[in-house]
Design a protein around this motif. Sequence first.
Motif, PDB file in Angstrom:
ATOM      1  N   HIS A   1      40.934  39.630  50.340  1.00  0.00           N
ATOM      2  CA  HIS A   1      42.088  38.792  49.989  1.00  0.00           C
ATOM      3  C   HIS A   1      42.274  38.708  48.469  1.00  0.00           C
ATOM      4  O   HIS A   1      43.397  38.762  47.971  1.00  0.00           O
ATOM      5  CB  HIS A   1      41.930  37.390  50.580  1.00  0.00           C
ATOM      6  N   ASN A   2      41.173  38.569  47.745  1.00  0.00           N
ATOM      7  CA  ASN A   2      41.251  38.386  46.298  1.00  0.00           C
ATOM      8  C   ASN A   2      41.350  39.683  45.498  1.00  0.00           C
ATOM      9  O   ASN A   2      41.968  39.703  44.433  1.00  0.00           O
ATOM     10  CB  ASN A   2      40.026  37.599  45.802  1.00  0.00           C
ATOM     11  N   PHE A   3      40.730  40.752  46.001  1.00  0.00           N
ATOM     12  CA  PHE A   3      40.639  41.972  45.196  1.00  0.00           C
ATOM     13  C   PHE A   3      41.088  43.239  45.906  1.00  0.00           C
ATOM     14  O   PHE A   3      41.116  44.300  45.287  1.00  0.00           O
ATOM     15  CB  PHE A   3      39.191  42.158  44.698  1.00  0.00           C
ATOM     16  N   GLY A   4      41.409  43.141  47.172  1.00  0.00           N
ATOM     17  CA  GLY A   4      41.851  44.318  47.919  1.00  0.00           C
ATOM     18  C   GLY A   4      40.682  45.106  48.485  1.00  0.00           C
ATOM     19  O   GLY A   4      40.673  45.446  49.652  1.00  0.00           O
ATOM     20  N   ASP A   5      39.707  45.382  47.651  1.00  0.00           N
ATOM     21  CA  ASP A   5      38.526  46.124  48.080  1.00  0.00           C
ATOM     22  C   ASP A   5      37.451  46.038  46.996  1.00  0.00           C
ATOM     23  O   ASP A   5      37.616  45.334  45.991  1.00  0.00           O
ATOM     24  CB  ASP A   5      38.877  47.584  48.390  1.00  0.00           C
ATOM     25  N   LYS A   6      36.363  46.751  47.216  1.00  0.00           N
ATOM     26  CA  LYS A   6      35.238  46.742  46.289  1.00  0.00           C
ATOM     27  C   LYS A   6      35.652  47.277  44.909  1.00  0.00           C
ATOM     28  O   LYS A   6      35.226  46.759  43.877  1.00  0.00           O
ATOM     29  CB  LYS A   6      34.101  47.591  46.885  1.00  0.00           C
ATOM     30  N   LYS A   7      36.502  48.280  44.891  1.00  0.00           N
ATOM     31  CA  LYS A   7      36.992  48.845  43.632  1.00  0.00           C
ATOM     32  C   LYS A   7      37.797  47.804  42.851  1.00  0.00           C
ATOM     33  O   LYS A   7      37.686  47.703  41.629  1.00  0.00           O
ATOM     34  CB  LYS A   7      37.837  50.088  43.915  1.00  0.00           C
ATOM     35  N   GLY A   8      38.584  47.011  43.549  1.00  0.00           N
ATOM     36  CA  GLY A   8      39.348  45.944  42.906  1.00  0.00           C
ATOM     37  C   GLY A   8      38.432  44.893  42.295  1.00  0.00           C
ATOM     38  O   GLY A   8      38.704  44.362  41.213  1.00  0.00           O
ATOM     39  N   LEU A   9      37.333  44.608  42.994  1.00  0.00           N
ATOM     40  CA  LEU A   9      36.351  43.670  42.446  1.00  0.00           C
ATOM     41  C   LEU A   9      35.704  44.262  41.202  1.00  0.00           C
ATOM     42  O   LEU A   9      35.536  43.570  40.191  1.00  0.00           O
ATOM     43  CB  LEU A   9      35.292  43.323  43.494  1.00  0.00           C
ATOM     44  N   LEU A  10      35.357  45.544  41.243  1.00  0.00           N
ATOM     45  CA  LEU A  10      34.777  46.186  40.054  1.00  0.00           C
ATOM     46  C   LEU A  10      35.753  46.094  38.879  1.00  0.00           C
ATOM     47  O   LEU A  10      35.342  45.790  37.758  1.00  0.00           O
ATOM     48  CB  LEU A  10      34.407  47.644  40.332  1.00  0.00           C
ATOM     49  N   ALA A  11      37.025  46.330  39.131  1.00  0.00           N
ATOM     50  CA  ALA A  11      38.022  46.251  38.055  1.00  0.00           C
ATOM     51  C   ALA A  11      38.032  44.854  37.434  1.00  0.00           C
ATOM     52  O   ALA A  11      38.118  44.716  36.207  1.00  0.00           O
ATOM     53  CB  ALA A  11      39.407  46.619  38.583  1.00  0.00           C
ATOM     54  N   ALA A  12      37.925  43.821  38.260  1.00  0.00           N
ATOM     55  CA  ALA A  12      37.913  42.444  37.741  1.00  0.00           C
ATOM     56  C   ALA A  12      36.646  42.172  36.941  1.00  0.00           C
ATOM     57  O   ALA A  12      36.691  41.518  35.893  1.00  0.00           O
ATOM     58  CB  ALA A  12      38.035  41.450  38.899  1.00  0.00           C
ATOM     59  N   VAL A  13      35.516  42.680  37.408  1.00  0.00           N
ATOM     60  CA  VAL A  13      34.249  42.501  36.695  1.00  0.00           C
ATOM     61  C   VAL A  13      34.290  43.241  35.366  1.00  0.00           C
ATOM     62  O   VAL A  13      33.911  42.696  34.318  1.00  0.00           O
ATOM     63  CB  VAL A  13      33.055  42.963  37.570  1.00  0.00           C
ATOM     64  N   VAL A  14      34.769  44.477  35.378  1.00  0.00           N
ATOM     65  CA  VAL A  14      34.881  45.260  34.144  1.00  0.00           C
ATOM     66  C   VAL A  14      35.817  44.557  33.162  1.00  0.00           C
ATOM     67  O   VAL A  14      35.516  44.460  31.972  1.00  0.00           O
ATOM     68  CB  VAL A  14      35.360  46.702  34.441  1.00  0.00           C
ATOM     69  N   HIS A  15      36.920  44.042  33.660  1.00  0.00           N
ATOM     70  CA  HIS A  15      37.864  43.335  32.785  1.00  0.00           C
ATOM     71  C   HIS A  15      37.181  42.133  32.119  1.00  0.00           C
ATOM     72  O   HIS A  15      37.344  41.908  30.921  1.00  0.00           O
ATOM     73  CB  HIS A  15      39.089  42.884  33.583  1.00  0.00           C
ATOM     74  N   GLN A  16      36.422  41.378  32.896  1.00  0.00           N
ATOM     75  CA  GLN A  16      35.735  40.208  32.351  1.00  0.00           C
ATOM     76  C   GLN A  16      34.735  40.607  31.263  1.00  0.00           C
ATOM     77  O   GLN A  16      34.711  40.033  30.174  1.00  0.00           O
ATOM     78  CB  GLN A  16      35.020  39.456  33.480  1.00  0.00           C
TER      79      GLN A  16
ATOM     80  N   MET B   1      40.790  26.071  44.861  1.00  0.00           N
ATOM     81  CA  MET B   1      39.796  26.662  45.743  1.00  0.00           C
ATOM     82  C   MET B   1      39.851  28.191  45.667  1.00  0.00           C
ATOM     83  O   MET B   1      38.814  28.847  45.617  1.00  0.00           O
ATOM     84  CB  MET B   1      40.052  26.183  47.178  1.00  0.00           C
ATOM     85  N   MET B   2      41.068  28.734  45.639  1.00  0.00           N
ATOM     86  CA  MET B   2      41.213  30.176  45.598  1.00  0.00           C
ATOM     87  C   MET B   2      40.638  30.740  44.298  1.00  0.00           C
ATOM     88  O   MET B   2      39.938  31.751  44.313  1.00  0.00           O
ATOM     89  CB  MET B   2      42.687  30.556  45.740  1.00  0.00           C
ATOM     90  N   GLU B   3      40.922  30.079  43.179  1.00  0.00           N
ATOM     91  CA  GLU B   3      40.388  30.529  41.889  1.00  0.00           C
ATOM     92  C   GLU B   3      38.866  30.382  41.868  1.00  0.00           C
ATOM     93  O   GLU B   3      38.169  31.238  41.314  1.00  0.00           O
ATOM     94  CB  GLU B   3      41.032  29.742  40.735  1.00  0.00           C
ATOM     95  N   GLU B   4      38.356  29.340  42.471  1.00  0.00           N
ATOM     96  CA  GLU B   4      36.905  29.143  42.540  1.00  0.00           C
ATOM     97  C   GLU B   4      36.248  30.284  43.327  1.00  0.00           C
ATOM     98  O   GLU B   4      35.216  30.819  42.921  1.00  0.00           O
ATOM     99  CB  GLU B   4      36.601  27.793  43.202  1.00  0.00           C
ATOM    100  N   ASN B   5      36.855  30.656  44.462  1.00  0.00           N
ATOM    101  CA  ASN B   5      36.332  31.772  45.261  1.00  0.00           C
ATOM    102  C   ASN B   5      36.396  33.084  44.472  1.00  0.00           C
ATOM    103  O   ASN B   5      35.474  33.889  44.527  1.00  0.00           O
ATOM    104  CB  ASN B   5      37.107  31.917  46.568  1.00  0.00           C
ATOM    105  N   ARG B   6      37.476  33.275  43.758  1.00  0.00           N
ATOM    106  CA  ARG B   6      37.640  34.485  42.946  1.00  0.00           C
ATOM    107  C   ARG B   6      36.523  34.571  41.902  1.00  0.00           C
ATOM    108  O   ARG B   6      35.904  35.624  41.725  1.00  0.00           O
ATOM    109  CB  ARG B   6      39.018  34.454  42.284  1.00  0.00           C
ATOM    110  N   LEU B   7      36.258  33.461  41.224  1.00  0.00           N
ATOM    111  CA  LEU B   7      35.211  33.438  40.199  1.00  0.00           C
ATOM    112  C   LEU B   7      33.825  33.647  40.811  1.00  0.00           C
ATOM    113  O   LEU B   7      32.978  34.326  40.221  1.00  0.00           O
ATOM    114  CB  LEU B   7      35.263  32.133  39.410  1.00  0.00           C
ATOM    115  N   LYS B   8      33.593  33.077  42.000  1.00  0.00           N
ATOM    116  CA  LYS B   8      32.314  33.279  42.690  1.00  0.00           C
ATOM    117  C   LYS B   8      32.109  34.756  43.015  1.00  0.00           C
ATOM    118  O   LYS B   8      31.016  35.297  42.859  1.00  0.00           O
ATOM    119  CB  LYS B   8      32.265  32.468  43.996  1.00  0.00           C
ATOM    120  N   LEU B   9      33.171  35.394  43.484  1.00  0.00           N
ATOM    121  CA  LEU B   9      33.073  36.814  43.836  1.00  0.00           C
ATOM    122  C   LEU B   9      32.858  37.680  42.595  1.00  0.00           C
ATOM    123  O   LEU B   9      32.077  38.642  42.637  1.00  0.00           O
ATOM    124  CB  LEU B   9      34.319  37.259  44.598  1.00  0.00           C
ATOM    125  N   ILE B  10      33.533  37.347  41.505  1.00  0.00           N
ATOM    126  CA  ILE B  10      33.339  38.109  40.261  1.00  0.00           C
ATOM    127  C   ILE B  10      31.900  37.973  39.795  1.00  0.00           C
ATOM    128  O   ILE B  10      31.262  38.965  39.419  1.00  0.00           O
ATOM    129  CB  ILE B  10      34.343  37.669  39.174  1.00  0.00           C
TER     130      ILE B  10
END
Length: 188
Positions: A43-58, A1-10
Amino acid sequence: MMEENRLKLIEAGRKAFAAHGYAAASMDELTASAGLTRGALYHNFGDKKGLLAAVVHQIDSAMAQKARQVGALETDPWKALLAEGAAYIEMALDAEVQRIVLLDGPAVLGDPSQWPSQDSCLQSTKGTVERLIAEGRLKKVDPDAAARLLNGAALNAALLVAASDDPVKSLPRVVEAFNAMAGGLLVS
């Protein structure tokens, strides 16, 4: 579930950052489009910048994989190296790549050469450089330095294309300059 939420957010972040840019992307709209809360984002990325880092990485990881696939079509390792660089540069024509990886990424996340997604590309380039030096096709230079310079040149060439007034028109000139610069490593 946690990985699914992470992927949804990315995925939601990717859509929002591509459509609106990092600065204008609303965290409330982004999380709502994923059917999640801000708490899930934090919870998954810390903040919006953390989400951007995950999107950029992908996206950047996919770009590197695609460049390697293009290079693999060449049987000559030197031509493969140039083809990979040109393919990476050409991806700067993609609006999502332009906005997220090449414009917002460096502005928000800092030096792209420090991004984790750049490391696998660097190691691949270094291996090719070492092989070409061993074959006597490239000058005897430090392989790590040469690989970093080649990767940096391809990245900066992509940044140049993305930031130009006419990316399609600038692409051939930029690739030509990249190939000429890289050719300086060849043994005469």
